[in-house]
Design an enzyme around this catalytic site. Structure first.
Site: not given
Length: 459
Positions: A192, A232
């Site tokens: 991430r 996102q």
């Protein structure tokens, strides 16, 4: 700390998002707060964090709306989650209009921590950074810790009780649960990170990711059997983040800061038909910000409150969640709100009672979300996504349920407080209604262990 005044004297150990929320909630409800963090600076690595309306309705009250105004640029503008298979074929559009009827936030973790930290200081929270805390102890009158500075200074700090918000590897947990709590490896890990938006803008191969984000931010999820990527944008395309859940082939240490090589990500997705398109965005992650950490499965703990009722676990120290739920921080903020509200309703002479009330109110609900997050992850892993048809059972959808995001934890606590007090004082079970009964049965959720009636103990 000096002599104890009329305010409840709160000690907080650990100042991540949940610890800061506890500090703000307690201070804004009139309690005195001294919070400790072992790091010299408050920082956060990784990607963005989402807060759903069960948390944002709490935040909207902070500073008479000032914190919400500071976070307004980060209100989610996505209208849907688009879920794709590895070829990029759209499988499901998951509508977000009901979820986002009340404001939701999506923003870099570091930005959320900055806003919360500045507000905590402004309202008078005493914060000690670079201080390690150890040797928690309690008696029927209060609790204490030993604070160790980097200069070697050792100080005993005493208060009415201790909030243990020191994360999934909580050292404070031993004072509440002497037996070690061992998580089970899931066999999966997560890359991430945030993307460097400036270099991303200059890459013509990545121009697709900016399409439409000035009006509605992007929330795309891509599945391959054994892996999942979410991409996102937030603040109308000013920030992009991504994460990838994948098989853990390296037996990673259970820490947030395991370094990762971006080429590992490339090796994973290059066989996907959509792989090069995704890589055009992911390659703009700064290598030093590229992290990989394992996903572990945690069972609900037996209890969160210590024997004398002067220490309580909250957030990841109490109920670590899988990323699938998107509720880790939101559930921790609920913990903070319920605890601070219970303290205000109980008063300083009944601090131990307040902690037990907060535990009873939160335990089953948080345990349910915790177990759901693990089950959703397992369902995703076992699905053949390239053969998936939209008319099949909607296993791809995220757990965005009204009972989770529509909950008002403060109103619920105020409504249920006296009923829970009676249950605690009489040593009876309390059946919380802040989760569906049917789900409670399906997941095998039990109530927190019933202890000796509190009225038989000293306050």
């Amino acid at each position: 700390m000096g002599s104890l005044g009329e305010e409840v004297q709160v000690i907080i150990v650990g100042l991540g998002i949940v610890g800061l929320a506890a500090a703000i909630e307690c201070r804004e409800k009139g309690h005195s707060v001294h919070a400790f963090e072992k790091s010299n600076i408050l920082k956060s690595i990784g990607d963005c964090i989402g807060l759903q309306s069960n948390a944002t309705r709490i935040i909207k009250r902070w500073g008479d709306g000032a914190v919400h105004e500071a976070l307004r640029p980060w209100i989610v503008s996505s209208k849907e989650i688009r879920i794709h298979n590895s070829s990029g074929r759209l499988i499901i559009r998951q509508d977000l209009s009901e979820v986002c009827e009340q404001p939701n936030y999506l923003l870099p973790r570091s930005e959320l921590i900055r806003v919360m930290y500045e507000h905590a200081l402004k309202i008078g929270v005493e914060i000690s950074l670079g201080v390690e805390v150890c040797e928690p102890s309690e008696d029927e009158e209060g609790a204490s810790v030993v604070a160790l500075t980097r200069d070697g200074e050792r100080q005993i700090v005493r208060g009415d009780f201790i909030i243990c918000s020191d994360g999934v590897h909580s050292k404070m947990r031993k004072a509440i649960m002497p037996q070690p709590v061992e998580p089970r490896p899931s066999g999966y890990a997560a890359f991430r990170a945030l993307v460097d938006t400036e270099t991303l803008k200059g890459d013509p191969e990545a121009s697709w990711v900016f399409e439409g984000v000035e009006e509605n931010d992007r929330f795309d999820v891509f599945f391959l059997s054994g892996a999942q990527i979410a991409l996102q944008s937030c603040n109308k395309g000013k920030v992009f983040s991504w994460f990838c859940i994948h098989q853990d082939t390296r037996n990673l240490l259970d820490v947030w800061t395991s370094p990762a090589d971006p080429n590992e990500m490339l090796d994973l997705i290059k066989v996907w038909p959509i792989g090069q398109r995704l890589w055009s965005v992911i390659r703009h992650t700064q290598p030093q910000k590229f992290i990989n950490y394992p996903l572990l499965n945690h069972k609900p703990l037996d209890h969160w409150v210590s024997s004398h009722g002067r220490l309580i676990l909250i957030g990841d120290a109490a109920h670590p969640l899988s990323p699938a739920a998107g509720q880790g921080a939101s559930q921790g903020i609920e913990d903070a709100n319920v605890l601070a509200t219970s303290l205000s309703l109980a008063g300083r002479q009944r601090v131990s009672l307040a902690l037990h009330v907060a535990e009873r109110i939160r335990y089953a609900r948080a345990s349910a979300v915790q177990l759901i997050s693990h089950r959703v992850n397992e369902g995703w892993r076992n699905q053949d996504w390239d053969a998936y048809e939209p008319n099949e059972q909607n296993i791809a959808s995220l757990p965005l349920e009204t009972w989770i995001y529509g909950h008002d934890s403060q109103a619920y606590t105020e409504q249920e407080f006296e009923m829970v007090v009676r249950a605690v004082q009489e040593g009876e079970e309390y059946h919380a209604t802040n989760l569906p009964d049917k789900l409670r049965v399906q997941l095998g959720i039990r109530n927190v262990d019933v202890k000796e009636p509190l009225q038989n103990k000293s306050p």
